[in-house]
Design a protein around this motif. Structure first.
Motif, short mmCIF file in Angstrom:
data_model
loop_
_atom_site.label_atom_id
_atom_site.label_comp_id
_atom_site.label_asym_id
_atom_site.label_seq_id
_atom_site.Cartn_x
_atom_site.Cartn_y
_atom_site.Cartn_z
N ALA A 126 42.50 -59.66 38.58
CA ALA A 126 43.87 -59.43 39.52
C ALA A 126 43.53 -60.01 40.93
O ALA A 126 42.37 -59.60 41.33
CB ALA A 126 43.58 -57.81 39.45
N GLY A 127 44.56 -60.01 41.62
CA GLY A 127 44.25 -60.12 42.43
C GLY A 127 46.04 -59.35 43.16
O GLY A 127 46.99 -59.13 43.05
N ARG A 128 45.93 -59.26 44.89
CA ARG A 128 46.92 -58.95 45.82
C ARG A 128 47.65 -60.07 46.31
O ARG A 128 46.87 -61.01 46.78
CB ARG A 128 46.05 -57.92 46.47
CG ARG A 128 45.58 -56.58 45.97
CD ARG A 128 45.64 -55.74 46.91
NE ARG A 128 44.40 -54.23 45.94
CZ ARG A 128 44.71 -53.89 45.39
NH1 ARG A 128 46.46 -53.30 45.53
NH2 ARG A 128 44.20 -52.68 44.95
N ARG A 130 50.41 -60.51 49.49
CA ARG A 130 51.29 -59.17 50.53
C ARG A 130 51.55 -58.77 50.71
O ARG A 130 51.87 -57.69 51.36
CB ARG A 130 51.28 -60.60 51.85
CG ARG A 130 49.85 -61.99 52.81
CD ARG A 130 50.25 -62.31 53.30
NE ARG A 130 50.30 -64.30 52.84
CZ ARG A 130 50.42 -65.05 52.80
NH1 ARG A 130 51.54 -65.15 53.30
NH2 ARG A 130 49.85 -66.31 52.07
N GLY A 132 52.12 -56.88 48.67
CA GLY A 132 51.36 -55.31 47.76
C GLY A 132 51.51 -55.46 46.61
O GLY A 132 51.58 -54.35 45.94
N ARG A 133 51.85 -56.23 46.10
CA ARG A 133 51.98 -56.30 44.25
C ARG A 133 50.58 -57.05 44.10
O ARG A 133 49.49 -57.76 44.67
CB ARG A 133 52.79 -57.57 43.89
CG ARG A 133 54.45 -57.26 44.07
CD ARG A 133 55.74 -58.26 43.53
NE ARG A 133 55.69 -58.09 42.62
CZ ARG A 133 56.74 -57.10 41.67
NH1 ARG A 133 56.68 -56.04 42.26
NH2 ARG A 133 56.14 -57.37 40.37
N LYS A 134 50.28 -56.10 42.83
CA LYS A 134 48.93 -56.73 42.23
C LYS A 134 49.65 -58.01 40.88
O LYS A 134 50.45 -57.39 40.49
CB LYS A 134 48.95 -56.20 41.61
CG LYS A 134 47.70 -54.44 42.44
CD LYS A 134 47.18 -53.19 41.98
CE LYS A 134 46.15 -53.75 40.78
NZ LYS A 134 44.96 -52.68 40.30
N THR A 135 49.00 -58.75 41.01
CA THR A 135 48.88 -59.67 39.93
C THR A 135 47.57 -60.39 38.97
O THR A 135 46.76 -59.81 39.89
CB THR A 135 49.50 -61.05 40.33
OG1 THR A 135 50.42 -60.51 41.63
CG2 THR A 135 49.55 -61.81 39.60
N SER A 150 52.86 -58.60 37.36
CA SER A 150 52.65 -58.15 38.13
C SER A 150 52.86 -57.21 38.64
O SER A 150 54.49 -56.82 38.02
CB SER A 150 52.61 -58.82 39.79
OG SER A 150 54.26 -59.99 38.67
N THR A 152 54.14 -53.55 41.61
CA THR A 152 53.38 -53.12 43.15
C THR A 152 52.67 -52.04 42.78
O THR A 152 52.18 -52.15 41.10
CB THR A 152 55.09 -52.05 43.01
OG1 THR A 152 55.18 -51.32 42.44
CG2 THR A 152 56.15 -52.82 43.67
N LYS A 153 52.34 -51.59 43.66
CA LYS A 153 50.90 -50.73 43.69
C LYS A 153 51.22 -48.84 43.28
O LYS A 153 49.67 -48.17 43.34
CB LYS A 153 50.76 -50.71 45.28
CG LYS A 153 49.57 -51.65 45.90
CD LYS A 153 49.19 -52.10 47.47
CE LYS A 153 48.38 -52.64 47.93
NZ LYS A 153 48.10 -52.65 49.33
N LEU A 158 52.24 -49.82 37.58
CA LEU A 158 50.85 -49.62 37.48
C LEU A 158 49.71 -49.28 36.39
O LEU A 158 48.13 -50.02 36.23
CB LEU A 158 50.44 -49.18 38.66
CG LEU A 158 49.01 -49.29 39.65
CD1 LEU A 158 48.66 -50.38 39.96
CD2 LEU A 158 48.94 -48.51 41.26
#
Length: 177
Positions: A126-128, A130, A132-135, A150, A152-153, A158
């Motif tokens: 799980a990566g972020r 810039r 603000g989205r998590k992928t 992906s 949003t936070k 989520l």
């Protein structure tokens, strides 16, 4: 036409139905252009040639897309087990049906249909990004990362993201970041 015999097959064909519709629409477009080129042949040969060339270009890409869609299923080593897993009521569905997580498989429908065999994957990450989205990525043994989803936070997306991540974390010996 494919003859559907099991609930797993039905779920798979429901999953790919949007992409299959796009391919069929593309086929209608290039066939229509080719017909129009034939009709134009009697009035203006230059217009007919341009339309025929456009139809041929679309036909090539459309036939390639049809072949690729059919090949998705041919890459599955045990189709019976694949369909049995898709029929399981515990299959996790996320992002409005564009992500399915079965015991050994992840299916995604972003720009194209992708089927990942979880035991072939090295890890789930799980990566972020810039903005603000998590992928969520699955990384195969060669180090190639495959984006699964992906979000949003915050919000319902989520929760789906976390559920998919935890399902992958719990499944099939995949290492996690």
């Amino acid at each position: 036409m494919v003859r559907i015999q099991t609930a797993g097959e039905q779920r798979y064909y429901d999953f790919i139905s949007g992409r299959a519709r796009q391919v069929r629409t593309g086929m209608i477009v290039w066939a229509s252009l080719l017909s129009l080129a034939l009709i134009s042949l009697f009035n203006n040969i230059v217009v007919a040639l341009v339309l025929a060339a456009a139809a041929a270009a679309l036909a090539v890409s459309n036939v390639k897309a049809q072949r690729e869609l059919k090949e998705k299923l041919s890459r599955i080593p045990d189709k019976e087990e694949f369909f049995r897993q898709l029929a399981d009521p515990e299959v996790l569905t996320a992002q409005g049906g564009h992500v399915l997580v079965a015991r050994d498989y992840v299916l995604t429908d972003k720009t194209d249909i992708s089927i990942y065999f979880i035991p072939d994957m090295e890890k789930a990450e799980a990566g972020r990004i810039r903005n603000g989205r998590k992928t969520l990525f699955l990384t195969d043994r060669s180090g190639k990362r495959h984006e699964i989803m992906s979000c949003t936070k915050e919000g319902e997306a989520l929760k789906e993201f976390d559920a998919v991540y935890h399902a992958l974390k719990a499944g099939a010996g995949v290492k996690n970041d």
